[in-house]
Design a protein around this motif. Structure first.
Motif, mmCIF file in Angstrom:
data_model
loop_
_atom_site.group_PDB
_atom_site.id
_atom_site.type_symbol
_atom_site.label_atom_id
_atom_site.label_comp_id
_atom_site.label_asym_id
_atom_site.label_seq_id
_atom_site.Cartn_x
_atom_site.Cartn_y
_atom_site.Cartn_z
ATOM 1 N N MET A 181 0.841 -1.193 0.000
ATOM 2 C CA MET A 181 0.000 0.000 0.000
ATOM 3 C C MET A 181 0.879 1.247 0.000
ATOM 4 S SD MET A 181 -3.095 1.038 2.641
ATOM 5 C CE MET A 181 -4.031 -0.432 2.206
ATOM 6 N N GLY A 182 0.503 2.232 -0.822
ATOM 7 C CA GLY A 182 1.270 3.462 -0.922
ATOM 8 C C GLY A 182 1.121 4.342 0.302
ATOM 9 N N PHE A 184 0.360 7.544 0.555
ATOM 10 C CA PHE A 184 -0.830 8.398 0.562
ATOM 11 C C PHE A 184 -2.057 7.614 1.015
ATOM 12 C CE2 PHE A 184 -4.571 10.256 -1.524
ATOM 13 C CZ PHE A 184 -4.483 11.568 -1.080
ATOM 14 N N ALA A 185 -2.199 6.403 0.520
ATOM 15 C CA ALA A 185 -3.348 5.566 0.899
ATOM 16 C C ALA A 185 -3.300 5.206 2.376
ATOM 17 C CB ALA A 185 -3.373 4.304 0.042
ATOM 18 N N ILE A 186 -2.117 4.905 2.873
ATOM 19 C CA ILE A 186 -1.990 4.571 4.303
ATOM 20 C C ILE A 186 -2.391 5.758 5.164
ATOM 21 C CG2 ILE A 186 -0.379 3.954 6.134
ATOM 22 C CD1 ILE A 186 1.242 2.393 4.089
ATOM 23 N N CYS A 187 -1.925 6.953 4.783
ATOM 24 C CA CYS A 187 -2.229 8.151 5.572
ATOM 25 C C CYS A 187 -3.720 8.464 5.557
ATOM 26 C CB CYS A 187 -1.437 9.338 5.045
ATOM 27 S SG CYS A 187 0.344 9.248 5.350
ATOM 28 N N VAL A 188 -4.320 8.406 4.365
ATOM 29 C CA VAL A 188 -5.725 8.786 4.234
ATOM 30 C C VAL A 188 -6.654 7.746 4.848
ATOM 31 C CG1 VAL A 188 -7.585 9.217 2.577
ATOM 32 C CG2 VAL A 188 -5.318 10.207 2.193
ATOM 33 N N ARG A 189 -6.368 6.469 4.619
ATOM 34 C CA ARG A 189 -7.278 5.407 5.064
ATOM 35 C C ARG A 189 -7.064 4.980 6.508
ATOM 36 N NH1 ARG A 189 -7.125 1.121 -0.046
ATOM 37 N NH2 ARG A 189 -7.688 2.612 -1.692
#
Length: 280
Positions: A181-182, A184-189
């Protein structure tokens, strides 16, 4: 027996104060929402026959120098006085959480740049920054809210960074990275949602300060403009009446500001304690 009472009293007092503050704020919110239904007059209804009228059945909280009913104006003024801090904290949260999360995630030179930016903004007096913004874009509540939102951004950014640094060291972050997982995705999700509880608790603590800041700007003439019934503006407009011995035009909105700020502080500190919010 005396020792037991002395030990239990502080514990019993805190929930009572918390409940009273919550009930008062709920009443203020309901009164603001239904102001057109519960207010006895229109907020701008002028009646020179009632100029500086004292408390009476016709004017429960008195009237100002233009004969406008103070109860009505306080009820309508609760709208701008509550929505304004919410709006400025929303602006500051979007920018501050993004900057704080960015700094904590990338660290290195990104963290250094963000930290230096927040340091510069801390060194620059917040009120002076707001005045400069108002001088460029003009007076008004919208300008004051945006300016204060920018002024509060470094505070929230610094707090978010401190929370995010601790969160980034937890195993689930590495687990998502291993899964491909990237960032940005980790931070947002995952990262930001997991910090939401602490951030919301911190924002509740800041709400009263935001309300006071907006009221101060309106008092200085940079925020709400006449004929608004904003509480800070009401205090400013009521000042000349003090010379005539009439204190209600200042006392009523001033008391409203003080009670709401104290109530939010009581609730904010309680929530912060329960959520484990740390100061910066």
């Amino acid at each position: 027996m005396t020792t037991m009472v002395a030990t239990l009293s502080p514990k019993a007092a805190r929930p009572l104060g918390y409940r009273l503050a919550g009930a008062f704020l709920a009443l203020v919110v309901v009164a603001a929402v239904f102001a057109p239904l519960v207010a006895p007059y229109e907020p701008d209804a002028v009646d020179f026959a009632a100029t500086l009228a004292p408390m009476s059945p016709g004017h429960p909280l008195g009237a100002d120098q233009s004969g406008r009913d103070l109860l009505t104006r306080v009820l309508y003024g609760a709208r701008t006085s509550l929505i304004g801090p919410l709006a400025l904290l929303a602006i500051a949260s979007v920018l501050g959480v993004a900057l704080g999360t960015l700094a904590a995630w990338h660290r290195g030179w990104v963290d250094a740049v963000v930290s230096r930016l927040t340091d510069v903004m801390y060194a620059f007096p917040g009120l002076l920054f707001v005045v400069l913004v108002v001088a460029v874009f003009g007076n008004g509540m919208t300008t004051a809210v945006v300016a204060l939102g920018l002024a509060y951004t470094p505070t929230i950014a610094r707090y978010t960074r401190s929370v995010a640094l601790g969160e980034c060291g937890k195993p689930y972050i590495d687990a998502y990275r291993v899964q491909g997982m990237g960032g940005f995705a980790i931070c947002v999700r995952h990262l930001v949602p997991n910090m939401a509880r602490s951030i919301v608790g911190y924002l509740v603590v800041l709400f009263g300060e935001g309300l006071m800041s907006l009221a101060t700007l309106s008092f200085l003439g940079f925020g709400a403009q006449p004929p608004s019934s904003d509480w800070g503006l009401m205090v400013k407009e009521g000042q000349p009446a003090i010379v005539q011995g009439a204190f209600l035009p200042v006392l009523v909105p001033g008391a409203a500001i003080a009670l709401v700020v104290v109530s939010f502080n009581v609730i904010g500190v309680r929530l912060a304690d329960r959520m484990g919010v740390r100061g910066t």
